[in-house]
Enzyme design. Structure first.
Site, PDB file in Angstrom:
ATOM      1  N   TYR A  71       0.818  -1.224   0.000  1.00 20.08           N
ATOM      2  CA  TYR A  71       0.000   0.000   0.000  1.00 20.08           C
ATOM      3  C   TYR A  71       0.848   1.269   0.000  1.00 20.08           C
ATOM      4  CZ  TYR A  71      -4.218  -2.587  -0.251  1.00 20.08           C
ATOM      5  OH  TYR A  71      -5.202  -3.403  -0.731  1.00 20.08           O
ATOM      6  N   GLN A 113     -15.790   2.639  -6.744  1.00 16.23           N
ATOM      7  CA  GLN A 113     -15.018   1.594  -6.069  1.00 16.23           C
ATOM      8  C   GLN A 113     -13.557   2.036  -5.952  1.00 16.23           C
ATOM      9  OE1 GLN A 113     -16.244  -2.548  -7.752  1.00 16.23           O
ATOM     10  NE2 GLN A 113     -16.814  -1.080  -9.325  1.00 16.23           N
ATOM     11  N   HIS A 149     -15.057   1.736  -1.427  1.00 16.70           N
ATOM     12  CA  HIS A 149     -13.927   0.884  -1.023  1.00 16.70           C
ATOM     13  C   HIS A 149     -12.874   1.659  -0.234  1.00 16.70           C
ATOM     14  CE1 HIS A 149     -14.940  -2.387  -4.267  1.00 16.70           C
ATOM     15  NE2 HIS A 149     -15.736  -2.418  -3.226  1.00 16.70           N
ATOM     16  N   CYS A 162     -10.489   2.167  19.671  1.00 19.91           N
ATOM     17  CA  CYS A 162     -10.110   3.502  19.199  1.00 19.91           C
ATOM     18  C   CYS A 162     -10.752   3.796  17.848  1.00 19.91           C
ATOM     19  CB  CYS A 162      -8.588   3.588  19.108  1.00 19.91           C
ATOM     20  SG  CYS A 162      -8.004   5.116  18.379  1.00 19.91           S
ATOM     21  N   CYS A 283     -13.590   5.704 -21.602  1.00 19.37           N
ATOM     22  CA  CYS A 283     -14.643   6.534 -20.999  1.00 19.37           C
ATOM     23  C   CYS A 283     -14.252   8.001 -20.958  1.00 19.37           C
ATOM     24  CB  CYS A 283     -15.034   6.012 -19.618  1.00 19.37           C
ATOM     25  SG  CYS A 283     -13.699   6.028 -18.406  1.00 19.37           S
TER      26      CYS A 283
HETATM   27  C1  BJW Z   1     -11.761   1.079 -19.077  1.00 18.51           C
HETATM   28  C2  BJW Z   1     -10.689   1.905 -19.422  1.00 18.51           C
HETATM   29  C3  BJW Z   1     -11.001   3.158 -20.002  1.00 18.51           C
HETATM   30  C4  BJW Z   1      -9.906   0.068 -18.553  1.00 18.51           C
HETATM   31  N1  BJW Z   1     -12.271   3.517 -20.183  1.00 18.51           N
HETATM   32  N2  BJW Z   1     -13.008   1.450 -19.273  1.00 18.51           N
HETATM   33  C5  BJW Z   1     -15.781 -15.794  -2.681  1.00 18.51           C
HETATM   34  C6  BJW Z   1     -14.660 -15.736  -1.864  1.00 18.51           C
HETATM   35  C7  BJW Z   1     -14.340 -14.579  -1.164  1.00 18.51           C
HETATM   36  C8  BJW Z   1     -15.128 -13.457  -1.275  1.00 18.51           C
HETATM   37  C9  BJW Z   1     -16.245 -13.519  -2.102  1.00 18.51           C
HETATM   38  C10 BJW Z   1     -16.551 -14.674  -2.778  1.00 18.51           C
HETATM   39  N3  BJW Z   1     -17.676 -14.439  -3.500  1.00 18.51           N
HETATM   40  C11 BJW Z   1     -18.056 -13.174  -3.284  1.00 18.51           C
HETATM   41  C12 BJW Z   1     -17.211 -12.584  -2.439  1.00 18.51           C
HETATM   42  C13 BJW Z   1     -17.292 -11.218  -1.957  1.00 18.51           C
HETATM   43  C14 BJW Z   1     -16.193 -10.370  -2.551  1.00 18.51           C
HETATM   44  C15 BJW Z   1     -16.168 -10.539  -4.059  1.00 18.51           C
HETATM   45  O1  BJW Z   1     -16.941  -9.940  -4.774  1.00 18.51           O
HETATM   46  N4  BJW Z   1     -15.287 -11.356  -4.598  1.00 18.51           N
HETATM   47  C16 BJW Z   1     -15.270 -11.647  -6.035  1.00 18.51           C
HETATM   48  C17 BJW Z   1     -13.940 -11.255  -6.637  1.00 18.51           C
HETATM   49  C18 BJW Z   1     -15.600 -13.096  -6.212  1.00 18.51           C
HETATM   50  N5  BJW Z   1     -16.491  -9.001  -2.205  1.00 18.51           N
HETATM   51  C19 BJW Z   1     -16.179  -8.512  -1.020  1.00 18.51           C
HETATM   52  O2  BJW Z   1     -15.576  -9.155  -0.193  1.00 18.51           O
HETATM   53  C20 BJW Z   1     -16.646  -7.110  -0.740  1.00 18.51           C
HETATM   54  N6  BJW Z   1     -17.359  -7.111   0.466  1.00 18.51           N
HETATM   55  C21 BJW Z   1     -18.534  -7.728   0.580  1.00 18.51           C
HETATM   56  O3  BJW Z   1     -19.085  -8.259  -0.354  1.00 18.51           O
HETATM   57  O4  BJW Z   1     -19.039  -7.686   1.838  1.00 18.51           O
HETATM   58  C22 BJW Z   1     -20.271  -8.366   2.067  1.00 18.51           C
HETATM   59  C23 BJW Z   1     -21.358  -7.362   2.113  1.00 18.51           C
HETATM   60  C24 BJW Z   1     -22.049  -7.065   0.977  1.00 18.51           C
HETATM   61  C25 BJW Z   1     -23.084  -6.153   1.053  1.00 18.51           C
HETATM   62  C26 BJW Z   1     -23.386  -5.548   2.239  1.00 18.51           C
HETATM   63  C27 BJW Z   1     -22.675  -5.847   3.374  1.00 18.51           C
HETATM   64  C28 BJW Z   1     -21.643  -6.763   3.305  1.00 18.51           C
HETATM   65  C29 BJW Z   1     -15.465  -6.166  -0.588  1.00 18.51           C
HETATM   66  C30 BJW Z   1     -14.737  -6.012  -1.887  1.00 18.51           C
HETATM   67  C31 BJW Z   1     -13.472  -5.180  -1.670  1.00 18.51           C
HETATM   68  C32 BJW Z   1     -12.698  -5.058  -2.968  1.00 18.51           C
HETATM   69  N7  BJW Z   1     -11.439  -4.485  -2.708  1.00 18.51           N
HETATM   70  C33 BJW Z   1     -10.598  -4.109  -3.820  1.00 18.51           C
HETATM   71  C34 BJW Z   1      -9.252  -3.609  -3.253  1.00 18.51           C
HETATM   72  C35 BJW Z   1      -9.411  -2.231  -2.616  1.00 18.51           C
HETATM   73  C36 BJW Z   1      -8.132  -1.724  -2.028  1.00 18.51           C
HETATM   74  C37 BJW Z   1      -7.063  -1.609  -3.071  1.00 18.51           C
HETATM   75  O5  BJW Z   1      -7.192  -0.792  -3.993  1.00 18.51           O
HETATM   76  O6  BJW Z   1      -6.089  -2.347  -2.968  1.00 18.51           O
HETATM   77  O7  BJW Z   1     -11.225  -3.098  -4.598  1.00 18.51           O
HETATM   78  S1  BJW Z   1     -10.323  -5.419  -4.989  1.00 18.51           S
HETATM   79  C38 BJW Z   1     -10.375  -4.387  -6.416  1.00 18.51           C
HETATM   80  O8  BJW Z   1     -11.522  -4.755  -7.213  1.00 18.51           O
HETATM   81  C39 BJW Z   1     -10.638  -2.974  -5.904  1.00 18.51           C
HETATM   82  C40 BJW Z   1     -11.650  -2.488  -6.902  1.00 18.51           C
HETATM   83  O9  BJW Z   1     -12.378  -1.410  -6.370  1.00 18.51           O
HETATM   84  C41 BJW Z   1     -12.475  -3.699  -7.188  1.00 18.51           C
HETATM   85  C42 BJW Z   1     -13.245  -3.635  -8.475  1.00 18.51           C
HETATM   86  O10 BJW Z   1     -12.407  -3.636  -9.576  1.00 18.51           O
HETATM   87  P1  BJW Z   1     -12.754  -2.752 -10.854  1.00 18.51           P
HETATM   88  O11 BJW Z   1     -12.801  -1.339 -10.476  1.00 18.51           O
HETATM   89  O12 BJW Z   1     -13.930  -3.315 -11.529  1.00 18.51           O
HETATM   90  O13 BJW Z   1     -11.406  -2.954 -11.722  1.00 18.51           O
HETATM   91  P2  BJW Z   1     -11.050  -4.058 -12.818  1.00 18.51           P
HETATM   92  O14 BJW Z   1      -9.592  -3.999 -13.053  1.00 18.51           O
HETATM   93  O15 BJW Z   1     -11.623  -5.375 -12.474  1.00 18.51           O
HETATM   94  O16 BJW Z   1     -11.810  -3.576 -14.132  1.00 18.51           O
HETATM   95  C43 BJW Z   1     -11.416  -2.399 -14.838  1.00 18.51           C
HETATM   96  C44 BJW Z   1     -12.335  -2.215 -16.018  1.00 18.51           C
HETATM   97  O17 BJW Z   1     -12.027  -0.970 -16.627  1.00 18.51           O
HETATM   98  C45 BJW Z   1     -12.187  -3.280 -17.109  1.00 18.51           C
HETATM   99  O18 BJW Z   1     -13.485  -3.757 -17.444  1.00 18.51           O
HETATM  100  C46 BJW Z   1     -11.567  -2.526 -18.279  1.00 18.51           C
HETATM  101  O19 BJW Z   1     -12.019  -3.001 -19.553  1.00 18.51           O
HETATM  102  C47 BJW Z   1     -12.047  -1.130 -18.032  1.00 18.51           C
HETATM  103  N8  BJW Z   1     -11.212  -0.043 -18.597  1.00 18.51           N
HETATM  104  N9  BJW Z   1      -9.509   1.261 -19.168  1.00 18.51           N
HETATM  105  C48 BJW Z   1     -13.235   2.649 -19.856  1.00 18.51           C
HETATM  106  N10 BJW Z   1      -9.989   4.047 -20.405  1.00 18.51           N
HETATM  107 ZN    ZN Z   2      -6.017   4.226  17.775  1.00 16.27          ZN
END
Ligand code: BJW
Ligand code: ZN
Length: 292
Positions: A71, A113, A149, A162, A283
């Site tokens: 990080y 996100q 996120h 805390c 985009c």
């Molecule tokens: C362009 C472009 C251009 C490129 N123009 N487009 C099985 C096991 C374990 C967990 C799970 C499971 N099944 C489900 C889960 C839950 C899990 C999950 O979904 N896992 C899946 C992967 C299976 N989710 C969670 O755990 C979440 N919490 C949760 O669900 O809690 C339960 C709950 C739900 C509801 C209420 C209460 C409780 C938490 C998820 C946290 C994700 N964290 C991360 C890291 C953050 C910190 C860090 O940055 O390090 O977040 S992971 C990563 O993925 C990051 C992103 O925000 C997230 C999404 O990714 P994103 O933004 O979609 O990126 P990409 O790379 O995937 O896509 C980019 C896109 O852009 C592509 O399509 C390109 O084509 C496009 N693109 N250039 C337009 N110029």
């Molecule tokens: Zn503290």
């Protein structure tokens, strides 16, 4: 079967014109043109690094030194990037008098996100620019931006008693992490920093952690998200692979209560075949045109 999504911009703008509750669900592709790597595409973070050993609470418990180095590297890389045309188009759309020209009497919220802070930065820039000529425009009570996120520059206390959160952009975040980004970028994951030298809480001195939402954790502001998604009649899905829950479900929920979905992505993404509109391309090009 289902009709293919339309790429008719004029038709999209007619839908936009009659929409009252608009949301934008954003992902890493929104910041790609600013030079921030995505997670899953070519050059993606989770292609090079193992998400489960870096972005889970268990990973941090097992190896806080490694997780902090990762990080720290991300923080350093997010310092220089500036908002791009897509962030700015969304930011302008947050200003009621600007938005009302294309979508009269509508509400708008950005659910992102992304943890890079570029949408907030774009909103500040665009607001300052706008109020130069429109000093009467009043600030809304509730921010139209939801960073579900968390934020890369938030530093959070790990003690439940805390829970202090500090917004801290210092570089490096602590002396022991200085220079470790070089090793991480080269794939060397074996530097060990003692816990006492990792970032500590400024209030209680417990170990601090990055203020981002990891896999298995509850995203920020879920109640407000659920309300926004539940009320939306138009959902813009921007630069996300739509593979991570719960954001991946939002478009479908909007459609379930009769709303429409427009996807803006460089490539095909999960579920986009069900969208009413699909604008393939960067985009930073398509969004300013669509919202203009
Ligand atoms: C362009 C472009 C251009 C490129 N123009 N487009 C099985 C096991 C374990 C967990 C799970 C499971 N099944 C489900 C889960 C839950 C899990 C999950 O979904 N896992 C899946 C992967 C299976 N989710 C969670 O755990 C979440 N919490 C949760 O669900 O809690 C339960 C709950 C739900 C509801 C209420 C209460 C409780 C938490 C998820 C946290 C994700 N964290 C991360 C890291 C953050 C910190 C860090 O940055 O390090 O977040 S992971 C990563 O993925 C990051 C992103 O925000 C997230 C999404 O990714 P994103 O933004 O979609 O990126 P990409 O790379 O995937 O896509 C980019 C896109 O852009 C592509 O399509 C390109 O084509 C496009 N693109 N250039 C337009 N110029
Ligand atoms: Zn503290």
């Amino acid at each position: 079967g289902e009709p293919a999504p339309s790429n008719d911009m004029a038709q999209f703008q007619r839908v936009l014109h009659k929409s009252k509750n608009i949301i934008a669900v954003c992902g890493a592709g929104l910041s790609a043109a600013s030079g921030i790597p995505t997670f899953r595409g070519a050059g993606g973070m989770w292609r090079k690094y193992d998400a489960m050993s870096l972005a889970t609470p268990e990973a941090f418990k097992d190896n806080p030194s490694l997780v902090w180095q990762f990080y720290h590297t991300r923080r350093e890389a997010a310092r220089k990037p500036e908002p791009n045309a897509a962030h700015k188009a969304l930011a302008k759309f947050c200003i009621p008098s600007v938005r009302n020209i294309v979508a009269p009497n509508s509400e708008f919220a950005i659910i992102t996100q992304n943890v890079d802070g570029l949408s907030a930065k774009a909103m500040d820039m665009v607001w300052k620019e706008h109020t130069k000529d429109h000093s009467d425009e009043k600030v809304e009570d509730v921010s139209p931006l939801l960073e579900m996120h968390g934020r890369l520059f938030d530093v959070k206390c790990t003690s439940n008693f805390c829970g202090h959160v500090e917004y801290d952009t210092s570089s490096p975040i602590c002396p022991a992490l200085a220079g470790t980004e070089k090793a991480i970028e080269a794939g060397a994951m074996d530097i060990v920093i003692p816990e006492s030298k990792l970032p500590r809480c400024k209030k209680c001195n417990a170990l601090a952690r990055p203020g981002v939402v990891w896999f298995g954790e509850t995203p920020v502001g879920m109640d407000r998200n659920d309300k926004l998604v539940g009320a939306a009649d138009l959902c813009l899905v921007i630069g996300t692979s739509s593979t991570v829950m719960p954001a991946a479900l939002y478009a479908e929920i909007v459609q379930e209560h009769g709303g429409q979905v427009a996807v803006f992505n460089l490539e095909r993404s999960q579920g986009d075949e069900y969208a009413e509109f699909l604008f393939l391309g960067p985009c930073e090009k398509t969004l300013p045109e669509a919202l203009g």
